[in-house]
Design an enzyme around this catalytic site. Structure first.
Site, mmCIF file in Angstrom:
data_model
loop_
_atom_site.group_PDB
_atom_site.id
_atom_site.type_symbol
_atom_site.label_atom_id
_atom_site.label_comp_id
_atom_site.label_asym_id
_atom_site.label_seq_id
_atom_site.Cartn_x
_atom_site.Cartn_y
_atom_site.Cartn_z
ATOM 1 N N ASN A 182 13.484 122.153 80.072
ATOM 2 C CA ASN A 182 14.095 122.533 79.111
ATOM 3 C C ASN A 182 14.076 124.157 78.695
ATOM 4 O OD1 ASN A 182 14.327 121.401 76.415
ATOM 5 N ND2 ASN A 182 13.017 123.132 75.802
ATOM 6 N N SER A 185 24.144 123.929 78.381
ATOM 7 C CA SER A 185 24.856 124.307 76.805
ATOM 8 C C SER A 185 26.143 123.978 76.819
ATOM 9 C CB SER A 185 24.048 125.747 76.699
ATOM 10 O OG SER A 185 25.260 126.290 75.467
ATOM 11 N N LYS A 193 23.929 128.167 83.001
ATOM 12 C CA LYS A 193 23.535 127.101 82.022
ATOM 13 C C LYS A 193 25.154 126.193 82.849
ATOM 14 C CE LYS A 193 20.492 126.955 79.468
ATOM 15 N NZ LYS A 193 19.629 126.113 79.176
ATOM 16 N N ASP A 239 4.721 125.485 78.426
ATOM 17 C CA ASP A 239 5.220 126.793 77.606
ATOM 18 C C ASP A 239 3.958 128.408 78.321
ATOM 19 O OD1 ASP A 239 7.660 126.589 75.349
ATOM 20 O OD2 ASP A 239 6.421 128.849 76.148
ATOM 21 N N VAL A 258 7.038 128.691 84.163
ATOM 22 C CA VAL A 258 7.698 127.925 85.496
ATOM 23 C C VAL A 258 9.009 128.835 86.465
ATOM 24 C CG1 VAL A 258 7.652 125.818 83.893
ATOM 25 C CG2 VAL A 258 10.038 127.275 83.503
ATOM 26 N N TYR A 294 23.823 134.077 80.361
ATOM 27 C CA TYR A 294 23.776 132.861 80.227
ATOM 28 C C TYR A 294 24.378 131.561 80.570
ATOM 29 C CZ TYR A 294 22.078 129.438 76.530
ATOM 30 O OH TYR A 294 21.665 127.536 75.802
HETATM 31 N N1 LIG Z 1 19.842 126.262 69.804
HETATM 32 C C1 LIG Z 1 21.041 125.863 70.630
HETATM 33 O O1 LIG Z 1 21.513 126.171 69.738
HETATM 34 C C2 LIG Z 1 21.183 125.800 71.925
HETATM 35 C C3 LIG Z 1 22.223 125.284 72.181
HETATM 36 C C4 LIG Z 1 22.529 124.829 73.765
HETATM 37 C C5 LIG Z 1 21.225 125.009 74.216
HETATM 38 N N2 LIG Z 1 20.095 125.249 73.970
HETATM 39 C C6 LIG Z 1 19.729 124.951 74.961
HETATM 40 O O2 LIG Z 1 18.042 124.302 74.303
HETATM 41 C C7 LIG Z 1 17.138 124.661 75.230
HETATM 42 C C8 LIG Z 1 16.149 125.138 74.233
HETATM 43 O O3 LIG Z 1 16.598 125.852 73.386
HETATM 44 P P1 LIG Z 1 15.482 125.973 71.981
HETATM 45 O O4 LIG Z 1 17.051 126.606 71.068
HETATM 46 O O5 LIG Z 1 15.316 125.058 71.203
HETATM 47 O O6 LIG Z 1 15.620 126.964 72.617
HETATM 48 P P2 LIG Z 1 13.073 128.256 72.285
HETATM 49 O O7 LIG Z 1 13.564 129.606 72.767
HETATM 50 O O8 LIG Z 1 12.681 127.407 71.096
HETATM 51 O O9 LIG Z 1 12.357 127.109 73.226
HETATM 52 C C9 LIG Z 1 12.336 126.856 74.741
HETATM 53 C C10 LIG Z 1 10.818 127.267 75.093
HETATM 54 O O10 LIG Z 1 10.529 127.163 76.188
HETATM 55 C C11 LIG Z 1 9.576 128.870 76.929
HETATM 56 N N3 LIG Z 1 9.968 128.854 77.728
HETATM 57 C C12 LIG Z 1 10.975 130.275 77.928
HETATM 58 N N4 LIG Z 1 10.746 130.798 79.586
HETATM 59 C C13 LIG Z 1 9.830 129.821 79.923
HETATM 60 C C14 LIG Z 1 9.290 129.892 80.800
HETATM 61 N N5 LIG Z 1 9.991 130.929 82.640
HETATM 62 N N6 LIG Z 1 8.202 129.430 81.812
HETATM 63 C C15 LIG Z 1 7.942 129.065 81.006
HETATM 64 N N7 LIG Z 1 8.067 128.048 79.498
HETATM 65 C C16 LIG Z 1 8.933 128.835 78.730
HETATM 66 C C17 LIG Z 1 9.853 129.107 75.721
HETATM 67 O O11 LIG Z 1 8.361 130.113 75.288
HETATM 68 C C18 LIG Z 1 9.426 128.380 74.106
HETATM 69 O O12 LIG Z 1 9.195 127.833 73.653
HETATM 70 C C19 LIG Z 1 17.436 125.676 75.748
HETATM 71 O O13 LIG Z 1 17.306 125.561 77.334
HETATM 72 C C20 LIG Z 1 18.716 126.658 75.466
HETATM 73 O O14 LIG Z 1 18.959 127.205 76.224
HETATM 74 C C21 LIG Z 1 19.711 125.615 72.610
#
Ligand SMILES: NC(=O)c1ccc[n+]([C@@H]2O[C@H](COP(=O)([O-])OP(=O)(O)OC[C@H]3O[C@@H](n4cnc5c(N)ncnc54)[C@H](O)[C@@H]3O)[C@@H](O)[C@H]2O)c1
Length: 282
Positions: free
Chosen positions: A110, A162, A180, A57, A84, A176
């Site tokens: 992720n 998503s 996605k 992260d 990343v 977004y």
């Molecule tokens: N929460 C939802 O409702 C939902 C729905 C559909 C899809 N998603 C997808 O699921 C995934 C996780 O979602 P979440 O809600 O757990 O999000 P989150 O933001 O809590 O987790 C993402 C993590 O990625 C890290 N991150 C972001 N950009 C980065 C980079 N460039 N390099 C390294 N680390 C990086 C962030 O610091 C964070 O810890 C995401 O891809 C999100 O788009 C979430």
């Protein structure tokens, strides 16, 4: 676990729902806030399944929290800090991960960021930024893991898309949604090209999940007074009547990562409480 393909004639010796000895690299294993993000729940799930987990992260403290949670359960994990979407970071992160745990068996992509708005509210620079983090980073990470996966004749790549990449979810979230959609098609292409190498690539498609990150954005999407009201409105959109949990997404990832999914590649696994199949999400 050998990773060998069953001939179809043999009875499996044991259930393959595990990752014993496997190395899993989770790009985005921290969390946007206190609590259970999809990346954090996935890291813990992989560790519980027997994997050595690279918690990657850009937020060191958040990744460390995930690592500590795994270690507190007796699991194996290590934090690797970097962005990343930055080429040099990606090269360094994978080198460090390999040095620590060996070759990567499972890549879990992720990371995901968004920018609310349609074409008139999204600058080209903002669009590029979202694309770099959501899609280009998947290219960079895939390039890091494929050579050894090809050589070893096995591997599993999982990317998180998503429902917004498949449907309009009720408000403009253009960069977004488009990126996605690109993630899912990237994975479909990868799956076709490398199926012959026994490298599986699949997309997990979460619906409306109750993670800390939504607290920053969801309240803005509904014209309701409080976050609790906004969350309730979000839950009501779902046929199952509730948002999903990060664990429900993580468990789907654990399945796809394991040999239990040995004949599954190029698919999108919806974890959405039925919302994608609904006539209207509004
Ligand atoms: N929460 C939802 O409702 C939902 C729905 C559909 C899809 N998603 C997808 O699921 C995934 C996780 O979602 P979440 O809600 O757990 O999000 P989150 O933001 O809590 O987790 C993402 C993590 O990625 C890290 N991150 C972001 N950009 C980065 C980079 N460039 N390099 C390294 N680390 C990086 C962030 O610091 C964070 O810890 C995401 O891809 C999100 O788009 C979430």
């Amino acid at each position: 676990m050998s990773g060998a393909i069953q001939s179809g004639m043999e009875k499996p010796a044991a259930l393959p729902f595990n990752l014993d000895g496997r190395v899993v690299f989770v790009a985005g294993g921290g969390s946007a806030g206190p609590g259970w993000s999809i990346g954090r729940a996935s890291c813990i799930t992989y560790a519980r399944m027997g994997a050595k987990v690279c918690v990657v992260d850009r937020d060191a403290a958040s990744a460390d929290e995930t690592t500590a949670l795994i270690e507190s359960e007796g699991g194996l994990a290590h934090t690797f800090v970097g962005d990343v979407s930055v080429d040099a970071d990606v090269v360094r992160l994978f080198a460090q991960a390999r040095e620590r745990f060996g070759e990567i068996d499972v890549l879990h992509h992720n990371v995901g960021i968004g920018k609310v708005g349609g074409p008139m509210e999204t600058s080209a620079e903002e669009f590029d930024h979202v694309h770099n983090v959501n899609v280009r980073s998947l290219l960079l990470s895939t390039q890091q893991v494929l050579p050894a996966m090809i050589e070893r004749g096995r591997g599993s790549i999982i990317a998180i898309s998503s429902v917004a990449g498949m449907r309009y979810v009720g408000y403009p979230h253009l960069a977004y949604s488009v990126t996605k959609a690109a993630v899912a098609h990237f994975i479909r292409m990868l799956a076709q090209q490398y199926a012959v190498n026994n490298i599986r690539a699949n997309t997990v498609v979460p619906g409306l999940i109750d993670t800390p990150r939504i607290e920053n954005t969801v309240a803005k999407m509904f014209s309701t007074a409080s976050l609790a009201d906004a969350k309730a409105a979000r839950a009501q959109q779902v046929p199952m009547g509730r948002m999903g949990t990060a664990w429900e997404v993580a468990h789907a990832c654990g399945f796809l990562a394991s040999d239990a999914a040995s004949y599954i590649t190029g698919t999108e696994l919806l974890v959405d409480g039925g919302i994608t199949g609904k006539f209207s999400t509004l």
